[in-house]
Design an enzyme around this catalytic site. Structure first.
Site, PDB file in Angstrom:
ATOM      1  N   LYS A 121      24.819 -85.124  69.731  1.00 22.19           N
ATOM      2  CA  LYS A 121      24.615 -86.065  68.628  1.00 22.19           C
ATOM      3  C   LYS A 121      24.288 -85.315  67.328  1.00 22.19           C
ATOM      4  CE  LYS A 121      21.004 -88.761  69.017  1.00 22.19           C
ATOM      5  NZ  LYS A 121      19.894 -88.888  68.080  1.00 22.19           N
ATOM      6  N   ASP A 139      24.086 -92.623  68.181  1.00 24.88           N
ATOM      7  CA  ASP A 139      22.648 -92.790  68.422  1.00 24.88           C
ATOM      8  C   ASP A 139      22.438 -94.198  68.971  1.00 24.88           C
ATOM      9  OD1 ASP A 139      22.891 -94.537  66.315  1.00 24.88           O
ATOM     10  OD2 ASP A 139      21.239 -93.708  65.160  1.00 24.88           O
TER      11      ASP A 139
END
Ligand code: SF4
Length: 219
Positions: A121, A139
């Site tokens: 991420k 996310d």
């Protein structure tokens, strides 16, 4: 409504209404963004923006951060989530940045992920925000909102699955923007506890709205 029509409506709405979305983290160079994104895991951008001014002032380069030690750095980030781990990660990241990458944040997602505290991420955020690559960081907001909207299948079980489905349907030049669109929408309107559908401009193509609110099940 078919999935391709949902994507079309999603892209149409946001390119018109939020053509230049930006991260809400404050930074002025790639190194600062990398520090801020590592700190932001499981924490709010607002909180991170409160601690980074002093941090960037006293550790303005990877070299400064690499030269510090735990007890010196910890007080700067004491108020963010998981400060112990993040202190270790920041120092480890800075050391690797200096020793292996000559102090320059790499553009390659695999290279980025070699650094402590940098998962897929975080690497995707850096790749898209700094290097404008078609990498989409998933996310909690992106995960939730893309599912509610019906952009990804309901049984997509991992952030990676969600990422793959989104990237498959969104034109590469819009992928970095789509990341921000979904985050901002999730942060302010399609919130986790109860989505604010009554204020949402996306009801005309939202799967959740169609199945629950319009169908009268969301009372
Ligand atoms: S209509 Fe409701 S569920 Fe759908 S995106 Fe908007 S706030 Fe979220």
């Amino acid at each position: 409504m078919q999935k391709k029509d949902r994507y079309k409506a999603f892209i149409e709405y946001f390119t018109l209404n939020l053509p230049e979305p930006e991260t809400e983290l404050n930074f002025s160079n790639p190194y600062e963004l990398l520090v801020a994104v590592i700190l932001s895991a499981q924490c709010t951008d607002k909180r991170i923006n409160m601690v980074t001014p002093a941090l960037f002032e006293d550790f303005p380069t990877p070299e400064h951060l690499a030269a510090t030690h735990f007890d010196e750095l910890f007080p700067y980030i004491r108020s963010v989530s998981y400060p112990n781990n993040k202190t270790k990660h920041l120092i480890g990241m800075a050391k690797m940045l200096v020793e292996d990458f000559k102090g320059e944040v790499p553009a390659d997602i695999k290279e980025l992920q070699k650094m402590p505290g940098v998962g897929r991420k975080t690497a995707n955020v850096i790749a898209s925000v700094i290097f404008n690559q078609p990498a989409l960081a998933v996310d909690t907001h992106v995960y939730r909102v893309s599912k509610r909207l019906g952009l990804v299948t309901q049984n997509a079980g991992t952030p990676l699955e969600v990422e793959k489905q989104l990237v498959k349907h969104i034109p590469p030049d819009l992928v970095p923007k789509a990341h921000h669109w979904l985050i901002l929408h999730g942060r302010y309107i399609c919130i986790a506890r109860k989505p604010k559908c009554e204020k949402c401009p996306l009801t005309h193509f939202c799967r959740y709205y169609e199945k629950n609110v319009a169908a009268g099940k969301d009372k």
